[in-house]
Design a protein around this motif. Structure first.
Motif, PDB file in Angstrom:
ATOM      1  N   ARG A  70       0.808  -1.213   0.000  1.00 12.39           N
ATOM      2  CA  ARG A  70       0.000   0.000   0.000  1.00 12.39           C
ATOM      3  C   ARG A  70       0.846   1.271   0.000  1.00 12.39           C
ATOM      4  NH1 ARG A  70      -4.065  -0.827   4.711  1.00 12.39           N
ATOM      5  NH2 ARG A  70      -5.046   1.032   3.834  1.00 12.39           N
ATOM      6  N   ILE A  71       2.101   1.153   0.410  1.00 16.20           N
ATOM      7  CA  ILE A  71       2.975   2.330   0.409  1.00 16.20           C
ATOM      8  C   ILE A  71       4.142   2.180  -0.560  1.00 16.20           C
ATOM      9  CG2 ILE A  71       2.376   3.030   2.765  1.00 16.20           C
ATOM     10  CD1 ILE A  71       5.178   1.775   3.525  1.00 16.20           C
ATOM     11  N   GLN A  72       4.126   1.120  -1.357  1.00 17.42           N
ATOM     12  CA  GLN A  72       5.236   0.847  -2.274  1.00 17.42           C
ATOM     13  C   GLN A  72       5.516   2.021  -3.202  1.00 17.42           C
ATOM     14  OE1 GLN A  72       7.269  -1.774  -2.004  1.00 17.42           O
ATOM     15  NE2 GLN A  72       8.539  -0.800  -3.533  1.00 17.42           N
ATOM     16  N   GLY A  73       4.481   2.685  -3.666  1.00 20.37           N
ATOM     17  CA  GLY A  73       4.677   3.836  -4.542  1.00 20.37           C
ATOM     18  C   GLY A  73       5.471   4.941  -3.875  1.00 20.37           C
ATOM     19  N   ALA A  74       5.207   5.180  -2.599  1.00 24.61           N
ATOM     20  CA  ALA A  74       5.953   6.206  -1.870  1.00 24.61           C
ATOM     21  C   ALA A  74       7.417   5.800  -1.721  1.00 24.61           C
ATOM     22  CB  ALA A  74       5.327   6.441  -0.500  1.00 24.61           C
ATOM     23  N   ILE A  75       7.665   4.523  -1.504  1.00 20.40           N
ATOM     24  CA  ILE A  75       9.044   4.051  -1.387  1.00 20.40           C
ATOM     25  C   ILE A  75       9.758   4.190  -2.726  1.00 20.40           C
ATOM     26  CG2 ILE A  75      10.461   1.994  -0.984  1.00 20.40           C
ATOM     27  CD1 ILE A  75       8.424   1.252   1.217  1.00 20.40           C
ATOM     28  N   GLU A  76       9.066   3.888  -3.814  1.00 21.21           N
ATOM     29  CA  GLU A  76       9.661   4.077  -5.146  1.00 21.21           C
ATOM     30  C   GLU A  76       9.905   5.550  -5.419  1.00 21.21           C
ATOM     31  OE1 GLU A  76       7.317   1.992  -8.063  1.00 21.21           O
ATOM     32  OE2 GLU A  76       7.465   0.124  -6.937  1.00 21.21           O
ATOM     33  N   ALA A  77       8.958   6.419  -5.021  1.00 21.75           N
ATOM     34  CA  ALA A  77       9.145   7.862  -5.202  1.00 21.75           C
ATOM     35  C   ALA A  77      10.353   8.339  -4.403  1.00 21.75           C
ATOM     36  CB  ALA A  77       7.883   8.612  -4.772  1.00 21.75           C
ATOM     37  N   PHE A  78      10.513   7.820  -3.196  1.00 20.62           N
ATOM     38  CA  PHE A  78      11.689   8.133  -2.383  1.00 20.62           C
ATOM     39  C   PHE A  78      12.968   7.794  -3.148  1.00 20.62           C
ATOM     40  CE2 PHE A  78      14.999   6.312   0.312  1.00 20.62           C
ATOM     41  CZ  PHE A  78      15.282   7.366   1.165  1.00 20.62           C
ATOM     42  N   GLY A  79      13.001   6.612  -3.760  1.00 20.74           N
ATOM     43  CA  GLY A  79      14.165   6.192  -4.536  1.00 20.74           C
ATOM     44  C   GLY A  79      14.451   7.135  -5.690  1.00 20.74           C
ATOM     45  N   HIS A  80      13.408   7.580  -6.375  1.00 20.47           N
ATOM     46  CA  HIS A  80      13.598   8.516  -7.487  1.00 20.47           C
ATOM     47  C   HIS A  80      14.143   9.853  -6.984  1.00 20.47           C
ATOM     48  CE1 HIS A  80      12.009   6.138 -10.758  1.00 20.47           C
ATOM     49  NE2 HIS A  80      11.000   5.774  -9.984  1.00 20.47           N
ATOM     50  N   LEU A  81      13.638  10.322  -5.848  1.00 21.64           N
ATOM     51  CA  LEU A  81      14.150  11.574  -5.286  1.00 21.64           C
ATOM     52  C   LEU A  81      15.614  11.442  -4.883  1.00 21.64           C
ATOM     53  CD1 LEU A  81      11.027  12.610  -3.190  1.00 21.64           C
ATOM     54  CD2 LEU A  81      11.882  13.733  -5.271  1.00 21.64           C
ATOM     55  N   CYS A  82      15.982  10.297  -4.339  1.00 17.24           N
ATOM     56  CA  CYS A  82      17.398  10.063  -3.991  1.00 17.24           C
ATOM     57  C   CYS A  82      18.257  10.004  -5.249  1.00 17.24           C
ATOM     58  CB  CYS A  82      17.542   8.768  -3.197  1.00 17.24           C
ATOM     59  SG  CYS A  82      16.879   8.860  -1.523  1.00 17.24           S
ATOM     60  N   ASP A  83      17.731   9.397  -6.302  1.00 15.55           N
ATOM     61  CA  ASP A  83      18.497   9.273  -7.548  1.00 15.55           C
ATOM     62  C   ASP A  83      18.859  10.632  -8.139  1.00 15.55           C
ATOM     63  OD1 ASP A  83      18.459   6.523  -7.335  1.00 15.55           O
ATOM     64  OD2 ASP A  83      16.844   6.247  -8.798  1.00 15.55           O
ATOM     65  N   VAL A  84      18.016  11.637  -7.902  1.00 16.32           N
ATOM     66  CA  VAL A  84      18.317  12.984  -8.403  1.00 16.32           C
ATOM     67  C   VAL A  84      18.850  13.885  -7.283  1.00 16.32           C
ATOM     68  CG1 VAL A  84      16.749  12.893 -10.371  1.00 16.32           C
ATOM     69  CG2 VAL A  84      15.894  13.744  -8.182  1.00 16.32           C
ATOM     70  N   GLU A  85      19.255  13.245  -6.176  1.00 16.68           N
ATOM     71  CA  GLU A  85      19.871  13.922  -5.040  1.00 16.68           C
ATOM     72  C   GLU A  85      19.001  15.023  -4.447  1.00 16.68           C
ATOM     73  OE1 GLU A  85      23.893  14.966  -6.107  1.00 16.68           O
ATOM     74  OE2 GLU A  85      24.437  12.853  -6.357  1.00 16.68           O
ATOM     75  N   GLU A  86      17.706  14.778  -4.402  1.00 11.61           N
ATOM     76  CA  GLU A  86      16.757  15.681  -3.743  1.00 11.61           C
ATOM     77  C   GLU A  86      16.549  15.160  -2.325  1.00 11.61           C
ATOM     78  OE1 GLU A  86      15.610  18.503  -4.457  1.00 11.61           O
ATOM     79  OE2 GLU A  86      15.616  18.717  -6.632  1.00 11.61           O
ATOM     80  N   TRP A  87      17.589  15.305  -1.518  1.00 13.28           N
ATOM     81  CA  TRP A  87      17.620  14.692  -0.202  1.00 13.28           C
ATOM     82  C   TRP A  87      16.566  15.250   0.739  1.00 13.28           C
ATOM     83  CZ3 TRP A  87      19.924  10.520  -1.157  1.00 13.28           C
ATOM     84  CH2 TRP A  87      21.013  10.476  -2.022  1.00 13.28           C
ATOM     85  N   GLU A  88      16.359  16.557   0.715  1.00 10.98           N
ATOM     86  CA  GLU A  88      15.334  17.140   1.599  1.00 10.98           C
ATOM     87  C   GLU A  88      13.951  16.631   1.243  1.00 10.98           C
ATOM     88  OE1 GLU A  88      15.308  21.264   2.671  1.00 10.98           O
ATOM     89  OE2 GLU A  88      17.488  21.362   2.439  1.00 10.98           O
ATOM     90  N   LYS A  89      13.648  16.583  -0.056  1.00  9.22           N
ATOM     91  CA  LYS A  89      12.345  16.067  -0.488  1.00  9.22           C
ATOM     92  C   LYS A  89      12.191  14.601  -0.095  1.00  9.22           C
ATOM     93  CE  LYS A  89      11.768  18.974  -4.671  1.00  9.22           C
ATOM     94  NZ  LYS A  89      12.026  20.230  -4.089  1.00  9.22           N
ATOM     95  N   ALA A  90      13.257  13.820  -0.232  1.00  9.04           N
ATOM     96  CA  ALA A  90      13.217  12.405   0.153  1.00  9.04           C
ATOM     97  C   ALA A  90      12.974  12.277   1.657  1.00  9.04           C
ATOM     98  CB  ALA A  90      14.514  11.711  -0.252  1.00  9.04           C
ATOM     99  N   GLY A  91      13.657  13.094   2.446  1.00  9.14           N
ATOM    100  CA  GLY A  91      13.449  13.085   3.896  1.00  9.14           C
ATOM    101  C   GLY A  91      12.043  13.509   4.270  1.00  9.14           C
ATOM    102  N   ASP A  92      11.533  14.527   3.568  1.00 10.22           N
ATOM    103  CA  ASP A  92      10.160  14.971   3.824  1.00 10.22           C
ATOM    104  C   ASP A  92       9.161  13.867   3.504  1.00 10.22           C
ATOM    105  OD1 ASP A  92      11.098  17.434   4.648  1.00 10.22           O
ATOM    106  OD2 ASP A  92      10.666  18.433   2.742  1.00 10.22           O
TER     107      ASP A  92
END
Length: 186
Positions: A70-92
């Motif tokens: 149910r939260i897999q999409g958010a975990i994948e989105a987190f990975g995409h944010l990390c891939d583009v080094e958007e660390w604050e957005k990933a943490g948020d």
């Protein structure tokens, strides 16, 4: 049990509503405007942002599945944010409160559900990427996850790292959390 809680559970007692906030509420929290994605360069970076915006439409995302599904999409989105080094957005994103009875942030709810392997993967990507305030959170989560898996050496190292950061910041509350983690390991 409150009326809201009763109406939000199915006959099996499993939480049956969406766990994550609606995308229209989540994107502003992450400072992502879908209308501006076309202007992002290079195209590979733009693709990661599109994936973040499109994850709720993912065909495998089921609101009636296991909690992790149910939260897999958010975990994948987190990975995409990390891939583009958007660390604050990933943490948020990891700090978004879920729509559960306890309304815990995603990273804490993962612990409640016992998804230690996933927590280790998520927190490991965040270490050293933001300020010391964030860096005192991730080692505690990592330490707890390693402890739950029986890897006491790694758990101790993580809690000791948190202690050093908390002492340097003179943050007595986080220092106490670190000592608690160290005590649990011993």
């Amino acid at each position: 049990m409150s009326q809201v809680s009763q109406s939000s559970q199915n006959s099996a007692g499993r939480w049956s509503q969406r766990l994550l906030p609606e995308l229209s509420d989540l994107l502003p929290l992450l400072s992502i405007n879908p209308a501006q994605i076309k202007a992002i360069s290079p195209p590979s970076r733009r693709s990661h942002y599109r994936a973040v915006v499109n994850w709720p439409r993912h065909p495998q995302m089921r609101e009636d599945g296991a909690n992790l599904a149910r939260i897999q999409g958010a975990i994948e989105a987190f990975g995409h944010l990390c891939d583009v080094e958007e660390w604050e957005k990933a943490g948020d994103l990891l700090s978004v409160s879920l729509k559960t009875p306890t309304e815990e942030p995603l990273h804490i709810q993962l612990e409640t559900w016992g998804y230690d392997k996933e927590r280790i993967e998520l927190f490991s990507r965040m270490l050293g990427k933001l300020d010391e305030d964030w860096d005192s959170i991730w080692p505690n989560g990592l330490g707890n996850a390693y402890f739950s898996q029986g890897d006491y050496g790694q758990a101790l190292a993580c809690h000791q790292r948190q202690l050093v950061i908390a002492q340097r910041a003179q943050d007595l509350a986080r220092e106490g959390v670190a000592y608690c983690g160290i005590g649990n390991v011993y």
